[in-house]
Enzyme design. Structure first.
Site, PDB file in Angstrom:
ATOM      1  N   ASP A  82      -5.510 118.009 -93.208  1.00 24.55           N
ATOM      2  CA  ASP A  82      -4.595 116.899 -93.488  1.00 24.55           C
ATOM      3  C   ASP A  82      -5.054 115.616 -92.823  1.00 24.55           C
ATOM      4  OD1 ASP A  82      -3.971 118.265 -91.031  1.00 24.55           O
ATOM      5  OD2 ASP A  82      -2.139 117.076 -90.884  1.00 24.55           O
ATOM      6  N   GLU A 101      -1.991 119.468 -89.060  1.00 21.42           N
ATOM      7  CA  GLU A 101      -2.264 119.188 -87.646  1.00 21.42           C
ATOM      8  C   GLU A 101      -1.526 117.944 -87.184  1.00 21.42           C
ATOM      9  OE1 GLU A 101      -4.614 117.328 -84.274  1.00 21.42           O
ATOM     10  OE2 GLU A 101      -4.089 116.544 -86.258  1.00 21.42           O
ATOM     11  N   GLU A 102      -1.458 116.949 -88.061  1.00 18.47           N
ATOM     12  CA  GLU A 102      -0.969 115.640 -87.653  1.00 18.47           C
ATOM     13  C   GLU A 102       0.542 115.573 -87.442  1.00 18.47           C
ATOM     14  OE1 GLU A 102      -2.940 113.550 -86.697  1.00 18.47           O
ATOM     15  OE2 GLU A 102      -4.803 113.522 -87.831  1.00 18.47           O
ATOM     16  N   ASP A 147     -13.134 117.563 -83.787  1.00 16.14           N
ATOM     17  CA  ASP A 147     -12.044 116.593 -83.942  1.00 16.14           C
ATOM     18  C   ASP A 147     -11.966 115.622 -82.767  1.00 16.14           C
ATOM     19  OD1 ASP A 147      -9.882 115.366 -85.128  1.00 16.14           O
ATOM     20  OD2 ASP A 147      -8.420 116.855 -84.478  1.00 16.14           O
ATOM     21  N   HIS A 203      -5.438 106.742 -87.440  1.00 11.22           N
ATOM     22  CA  HIS A 203      -3.998 106.678 -87.711  1.00 11.22           C
ATOM     23  C   HIS A 203      -3.543 105.272 -88.087  1.00 11.22           C
ATOM     24  CE1 HIS A 203      -3.094 110.556 -85.178  1.00 11.22           C
ATOM     25  NE2 HIS A 203      -4.136 110.680 -85.991  1.00 11.22           N
ATOM     26  N   HIS A 206      -9.165 120.171 -89.245  1.00 11.58           N
ATOM     27  CA  HIS A 206      -7.908 120.220 -90.009  1.00 11.58           C
ATOM     28  C   HIS A 206      -8.025 119.435 -91.312  1.00 11.58           C
ATOM     29  CE1 HIS A 206      -6.489 116.144 -88.744  1.00 11.58           C
ATOM     30  NE2 HIS A 206      -6.975 116.452 -87.560  1.00 11.58           N
ATOM     31  N   ASP A 249     -10.559 111.155 -89.568  1.00 12.95           N
ATOM     32  CA  ASP A 249      -9.803 112.073 -88.724  1.00 12.95           C
ATOM     33  C   ASP A 249      -8.996 112.972 -89.655  1.00 12.95           C
ATOM     34  OD1 ASP A 249      -8.183 113.378 -86.911  1.00 12.95           O
ATOM     35  OD2 ASP A 249      -6.946 111.630 -86.469  1.00 12.95           O
TER      36      ASP A 249
END
Length: 486
Positions: free
Chosen positions: A79, A146-147, A170, A458, A77, A116
């Site tokens: 983003d 995705e997030e 991922d 994150h 992904h 990520d």
């Protein structure tokens, strides 16, 4: 600063990662990175498509000798999660990520790194631009958002791909081969409350919690890390009970999939109680720090006198809101009875905003079992509705059911053992991967997930292992050579 990253091995991956990290790519703000990836494919002369949702698909023919192999979808992904330290001056909408090397780790300067899933994207880019890497027919799928909702995967055209096998890049442990993941649902609680003027003869204070580890609300939830929002509500509740503390504002956390690292409140206390209040606050703060001493060594909880210009919440509303936060479940809800060590269901009280007569609480509820996910979501809804919140459930996405008999899994398992002399950890994870959603569109597609080791995803502590990326790259190149025939 980023030039040093380009000298790392494998250069094919790290050069693309450095270039990718020059492009702002926050969730739901992917216009620039979509254009970047489209231009990348077009310049290579490859068939490049942007679907109606914003996903980018780039197709590349097989190299000589592998044209009879099954088509592989390489998927990551575009983003990334935007998180930064309070002390970091950075604009994610206009600036590229500033990176540096620290031993075996690539880190960012006070922000999330974007490994990520930027390392997965960069790896696919390296395969697409290669002239000498052997591979079967490739369909590169770069999804968006995705997030914060997996809307890219949800909106994927079920006819745009022809691949037989999907390799999702991922996963964040290089010894793990993922074969399943949790689904999720967003819980949003909203209500209004009445305000009144600050009582006379009061002193204002700012209570602030910073320095928590935070992290991924799926992968890291099992660690029992502190949630800044829960800790703040705990302090405010006990301070009201013992000293009549009144709240003007509360703010904490950020994205739903990040464990809150920071939270703050503006409050007032009767002037006559301030000395005893401050002494007792230090006792409560010390208790919390001792509880989390081994998990949160950098926790800092401060209370400083501050001017409170706004109004305060009415007592009845204040107590309803604090009780709702206190009663709402946070953390692991149920461990899997079938897979040792796997979290089945959890909730993250991710974001709280209380100001100007409006309160909003955002959660992300996850589970690998749909019925458990529904049970926990309804439990949270009940807690909030008892406190007069209106609750909305949205963004529901399915989990990915494990297939231990997968053909591609057996190939990866054998390659991993040959390359490392060790057994791979074949597992389901508590994070949300797009495989479950893509599998709904393409139910016959054989899927696995793997990737290099990433820590602190994150959060501004996010870091990617250099040696692990080398291991991952070697692993992927061998996989591409051993894709079975059609």
């Amino acid at each position: 600063m980023n030039e040093a990253i380009k000298e790392l091995q494998p250069k094919e991956v790290w050069n693309n990662f450095a270039n990718l990290n020059e492009v702002p790519r926050g969730s739901k703000k992917e216009e620039q990175v979509i254009s970047f990836i489209k231009d990348f494919g077009d310049k290579l002369g490859l068939e490049t498509t942007v679907d109606k949702t914003g996903n980018v698909i780039i197709k590349k023919e097989a190299t000589k000798g592998l044209t009879d192999r099954k088509t592989v979808v390489l998927q990551s992904h575009l983003d990334m999660v935007h998180q930064k330290n309070n002390s970091t001056n950075f604009d994610f909408d206009t600036e590229g990520i500033k990176m540096y090397v620290d031993g075996d780790w690539v880190k960012a300067d006070g922000t999330t790194l974007g490994a990520d899933n930027g390392l997965g994207v960069a790896t696919i880019m390296a395969i697409l631009e290669s002239k000498d890497i052997a591979h079967p027919p490739i369909e590169a799928l770069f999804t968006i958002d995705e997030e914060t909702g997996m809307t890219g995967a949800k909106g994927l055209d079920p006819n745009i791909l022809k691949g037989d096998i999907l390799l999702n890049l991922d996963t964040e442990e290089d010894n793990e081969i993922g074969i399943g993941c949790a689904g999720g649902v967003d819980i949003t609680a909203l209500r209004e409350y009445e305000e009144e003027e600050n009582p006379e003869n009061t002193v204002g204070y700012k209570i602030e919690i910073i320095g928590l580890q935070g992290g991924h609300s799926g992968m890291d939830i099992i660690k029992g890390l502190a949630n800044a929002n829960k800790l703040l509500a705990r302090l405010l509740y006990t301070a009201y009970r013992d000293f009549g503390l009144r709240i003007s504002t509360m703010r904490g956390g950020g994205l739903r999939n990040a464990i809150p690292r920071e939270s703050e409140a503006l409050v007032v206390i009767d002037r006559e109680d301030t000395n005893v209040f401050l002494q007792q606050m230090l006792v409560w703060i010390d208790e919390i720090k001792k509880e989390y001493a081994s998990l949160e060594p950098n926790m800092d909880i401060s209370i400083q006198e501050a001017e409170v210009e706004g109004k305060v919440m009415k007592v009845e509303d204040q107590m309803e809101i604090l009780k709702a936060i206190a009663s709402a479940h946070n953390g692991v809800y149920r461990m899997s009875p079938d897979i040792e060590g796997l979290v089945e269901a959890s909730n993250n009280i991710a974001n709280i905003e209380v100001a100007d007569g409006k309160a909003k609480i955002k959660c992300l509820t996850r589970s690998s079992v749909n019925s458990t996910k529904s049970d926990l979501a309804h439990s949270l809804q009940a807690s909030f509705e008892l406190a007069k919140f209106k609750v909305k459930q949205s963004g529901d996405y399915p989990g990915w059911a494990p297939n231990p008999q997968s053909e591609i899994l057996k190939i990866l398992d054998e390659i991993y053992q040959k390359q490392t002399g060790e057994q791979a950890d074949i597992a389901a994870c508590h994070a949300g991967l797009e495989c479950g959603i893509i599998g709904n569109h393409y139910p016959e597609m054989d899927m696995v997930s793997f990737g290099p080791t990433i820590r602190g995803a994150h959060s501004p502590d996010e870091r990617a292992s250099i040696s692990s990326t080398q291991k991952f790259w070697k692993f992927l190149l061998q996989i591409l050579q051993e894709i079975p025939s059609k």
